[in-house]
Write a protein that holds these residues in place. Sequence first.
Motif, mmCIF file in Angstrom:
data_model
loop_
_atom_site.group_PDB
_atom_site.id
_atom_site.type_symbol
_atom_site.label_atom_id
_atom_site.label_comp_id
_atom_site.label_asym_id
_atom_site.label_seq_id
_atom_site.Cartn_x
_atom_site.Cartn_y
_atom_site.Cartn_z
ATOM 1 N N SER A 105 11.465 6.321 -0.808
ATOM 2 C CA SER A 105 12.591 5.346 -1.315
ATOM 3 C C SER A 105 12.478 4.144 -0.370
ATOM 4 C CB SER A 105 14.040 6.234 -0.983
ATOM 5 O OG SER A 105 15.080 5.202 -1.491
ATOM 6 N N PHE A 106 12.363 4.246 1.098
ATOM 7 C CA PHE A 106 12.195 3.358 1.869
ATOM 8 C C PHE A 106 11.074 2.308 1.403
ATOM 9 C CE2 PHE A 106 10.402 0.772 5.512
ATOM 10 C CZ PHE A 106 11.628 0.495 6.042
ATOM 11 N N VAL A 107 9.977 2.764 1.399
ATOM 12 C CA VAL A 107 8.765 2.046 0.929
ATOM 13 C C VAL A 107 8.889 1.315 -0.290
ATOM 14 C CG1 VAL A 107 6.297 2.242 0.194
ATOM 15 C CG2 VAL A 107 7.093 3.631 2.304
ATOM 16 N N THR A 108 9.535 1.958 -1.533
ATOM 17 C CA THR A 108 9.852 1.127 -2.659
ATOM 18 C C THR A 108 10.594 -0.110 -2.359
ATOM 19 O OG1 THR A 108 9.519 3.513 -3.673
ATOM 20 C CG2 THR A 108 10.690 1.529 -4.970
ATOM 21 N N GLN A 109 11.779 0.203 -1.723
ATOM 22 C CA GLN A 109 12.653 -0.962 -1.629
ATOM 23 C C GLN A 109 12.100 -1.952 -0.610
ATOM 24 O OE1 GLN A 109 16.908 0.245 -0.576
ATOM 25 N NE2 GLN A 109 16.137 2.177 -0.708
ATOM 26 N N TYR A 110 11.274 -1.683 0.379
ATOM 27 C CA TYR A 110 10.882 -2.604 1.286
ATOM 28 C C TYR A 110 9.477 -3.381 0.857
ATOM 29 C CZ TYR A 110 10.246 -4.527 6.127
ATOM 30 O OH TYR A 110 10.080 -5.522 7.222
ATOM 31 N N ASN A 111 8.610 -2.697 0.141
ATOM 32 C CA ASN A 111 7.365 -3.250 -0.394
ATOM 33 C C ASN A 111 7.140 -3.298 -1.995
ATOM 34 O OD1 ASN A 111 6.536 -3.296 2.297
ATOM 35 N ND2 ASN A 111 5.870 -1.240 2.292
ATOM 36 N N GLY A 112 8.278 -2.820 -2.484
ATOM 37 C CA GLY A 112 8.041 -2.715 -3.856
ATOM 38 C C GLY A 112 7.213 -1.894 -4.777
ATOM 39 N N ASN A 113 6.969 -1.546 -6.051
ATOM 40 C CA ASN A 113 6.531 -0.300 -6.480
ATOM 41 C C ASN A 113 4.943 -0.187 -6.306
ATOM 42 O OD1 ASN A 113 8.997 0.534 -7.729
ATOM 43 N ND2 ASN A 113 8.941 -0.952 -9.128
ATOM 44 N N GLY A 114 4.453 -1.100 -5.647
ATOM 45 C CA GLY A 114 2.777 -1.138 -5.422
ATOM 46 C C GLY A 114 2.623 -0.187 -4.450
ATOM 47 N N GLN A 115 1.455 0.721 -4.613
ATOM 48 C CA GLN A 115 1.082 1.486 -3.451
ATOM 49 C C GLN A 115 2.098 2.282 -2.645
ATOM 50 O OE1 GLN A 115 -1.495 -1.653 -1.238
ATOM 51 N NE2 GLN A 115 -3.112 -0.586 -2.031
ATOM 52 N N VAL A 116 3.140 2.847 -3.381
ATOM 53 C CA VAL A 116 3.908 3.786 -2.665
ATOM 54 C C VAL A 116 3.503 4.972 -2.033
ATOM 55 C CG1 VAL A 116 5.888 5.137 -3.106
ATOM 56 C CG2 VAL A 116 5.894 2.799 -4.354
ATOM 57 N N ASP A 117 2.516 5.421 -2.745
ATOM 58 C CA ASP A 117 1.866 6.930 -2.097
ATOM 59 C C ASP A 117 1.192 6.359 -0.731
ATOM 60 O OD1 ASP A 117 2.870 8.384 -4.051
ATOM 61 O OD2 ASP A 117 1.064 8.109 -5.429
ATOM 62 N N VAL A 118 0.475 5.141 -0.815
ATOM 63 C CA VAL A 118 -0.472 5.047 0.351
ATOM 64 C C VAL A 118 0.381 4.524 1.628
ATOM 65 C CG1 VAL A 118 -2.049 3.032 1.207
ATOM 66 C CG2 VAL A 118 -2.210 3.998 -1.394
ATOM 67 N N TYR A 119 1.204 3.747 1.460
ATOM 68 C CA TYR A 119 2.279 3.561 2.386
ATOM 69 C C TYR A 119 3.033 4.596 2.982
ATOM 70 C CZ TYR A 119 1.383 -1.690 2.366
ATOM 71 O OH TYR A 119 0.892 -2.954 2.530
ATOM 72 N N THR A 120 3.621 5.392 2.014
ATOM 73 C CA THR A 120 4.406 6.678 2.546
ATOM 74 C C THR A 120 3.561 7.614 3.103
ATOM 75 O OG1 THR A 120 5.603 6.642 0.463
ATOM 76 C CG2 THR A 120 5.588 8.673 1.625
ATOM 77 N N GLU A 121 2.225 7.692 2.990
ATOM 78 C CA GLU A 121 1.252 8.682 3.788
ATOM 79 C C GLU A 121 1.136 7.950 5.086
ATOM 80 O OE1 GLU A 121 -3.218 10.530 3.445
ATOM 81 O OE2 GLU A 121 -2.527 9.298 1.845
ATOM 82 N N LYS A 122 0.854 6.758 4.992
ATOM 83 C CA LYS A 122 0.756 5.992 6.578
ATOM 84 C C LYS A 122 1.688 6.232 7.259
ATOM 85 C CE LYS A 122 -2.410 2.048 5.086
ATOM 86 N NZ LYS A 122 -2.270 0.468 4.927
ATOM 87 N N MET A 123 3.001 6.049 6.898
ATOM 88 C CA MET A 123 4.336 6.274 7.566
ATOM 89 C C MET A 123 4.527 7.674 8.148
ATOM 90 S SD MET A 123 7.233 3.699 5.983
ATOM 91 C CE MET A 123 6.800 1.955 5.726
ATOM 92 N N GLU A 124 3.953 8.663 7.261
ATOM 93 C CA GLU A 124 3.939 10.019 7.751
ATOM 94 C C GLU A 124 3.095 10.175 8.991
ATOM 95 O OE1 GLU A 124 3.270 12.134 4.042
ATOM 96 O OE2 GLU A 124 5.248 12.173 3.365
ATOM 97 N N LYS A 125 1.798 9.618 8.975
ATOM 98 C CA LYS A 125 0.960 9.889 9.844
ATOM 99 C C LYS A 125 1.540 9.210 11.119
ATOM 100 C CE LYS A 125 -3.040 10.460 6.898
ATOM 101 N NZ LYS A 125 -4.497 9.819 6.562
ATOM 102 N N ALA A 126 1.838 8.053 11.141
ATOM 103 C CA ALA A 126 2.195 7.151 12.229
ATOM 104 C C ALA A 126 3.606 8.044 12.920
ATOM 105 C CB ALA A 126 2.715 5.897 11.827
#
Length: 427
Positions: A398-419
């Motif tokens: 939800s955070f990624v969608t609001q902050y970055n938009g609907n593009g590459q939600v899965d990619v950014y979510t995975e990056k944040m989980e790893k970070a």
Amino acid sequence: MKWKEPTFGPTPLLRSLMAANARRKAQSFDLEAEQKQLKLVYPEWAKEWLKKYKEAWYIAEASGDKVGMRKAKELADGLRDKLREPPWAQEQMQKQTVRWMEANEDGNVRAMKAAAEAGKGIREKLETIDRIKKTSPQDAERLNDLTAKWYAANDKGMVDGKDMSLTPGLVEAAKNNYSKEAQTIMAKYPLPMQKPVVPPIAPPANAGVKQPPQTGDRQAIGSIAEFKRKYGGIIQTNAQELGVDANVLAAVILVESSGSGFVDGKLKIRFENHQFVDRAGYKELFTWSSEARWKGHKFRESVKHEWKTVHTGSQMGEYAAFEFAKKLKESAAYEAISMGMGQIMGFNYKQAGYHSAREMFDDFNRGHEQQINGMIHFMRGYNGGKLLKALKNNDLRSFVTQYNGNGQVDVYTEKMEKAMESYRKAG
């Protein structure tokens, strides 16, 4: 019969009556007589604030609050001092004073500090003029005149009494000429050299204690461990205040920052053509792809010049477009860039806790600490608090969608989980 504890101090009803009485006294206070006595002229905005200070003083007096009485008097005296300055200084002091007062009422410490610093700059100009006046009244008068003209051009587009706001290039040229002549005058009256103060050599009292990072850090983040060492304290403090997992907050900043808010010591920005045109016009000088407004950005200095690419993969193209746009309409140019670690758009300056996009740019330029605080402030108030709610719930998608938009939600979510996991394990 139940025992009732005795009440000490004013009751709610009494406090209400005290406030009403203080307000009545403040409204009936004879400001006209005070102006004549002090040989001052109070503009309407100043009268409004002086009455507020009077009201605060009367409330403090009724409560026996000597500290409150002193504070209200100091604020009123400070305002009167500003009204004794030349017209240009009064106008600028009014702007910064009102800005500080509004920020004080809102509890916006950052905006209060920026207004105070701007006010300090104005006072320094006045001190310079007064210092030169002791040697040459003529040069002091000319410097005062040049300063007034510079502010008139900067704030209103007025050049030597003429409205030139529709030709920003001429306004900038006039400002440069005023500045050059002012610098020439000031160079004739340098400040006396002062002997440097050499501190005694002694071990610091906090030797061996790990200190928080100093402001002004522009170095790229080498590793997550280094990031945690430098900024872990700031993140932990803000996370506790927001009710958010510190590891989640750190992961968001790490992923969105891409390692640094600076490139070669310069604030990282991205100039958005469509955002500038929406605010300032000049569509003939800025273009973008017909498929998507955020792609294919190019600009040219006139219709006779060749198009130049903005997003070249380096900051050179971004700053070239930005500096050119500033000459056309400065406020719109600052609002049309994303900046710093979080790449927050300039037009979001209020959500980030600033009075203007320019103020946000200047503060972000100081270091990563300011950028982190601005980013957290932005997340706190963005989208009606929904962004913060997503963080509290550890809902990264939800955070990624609001902050970055609907593009590459899965990619950014995975990056944040790893970070998040890497930050948790970092020493």
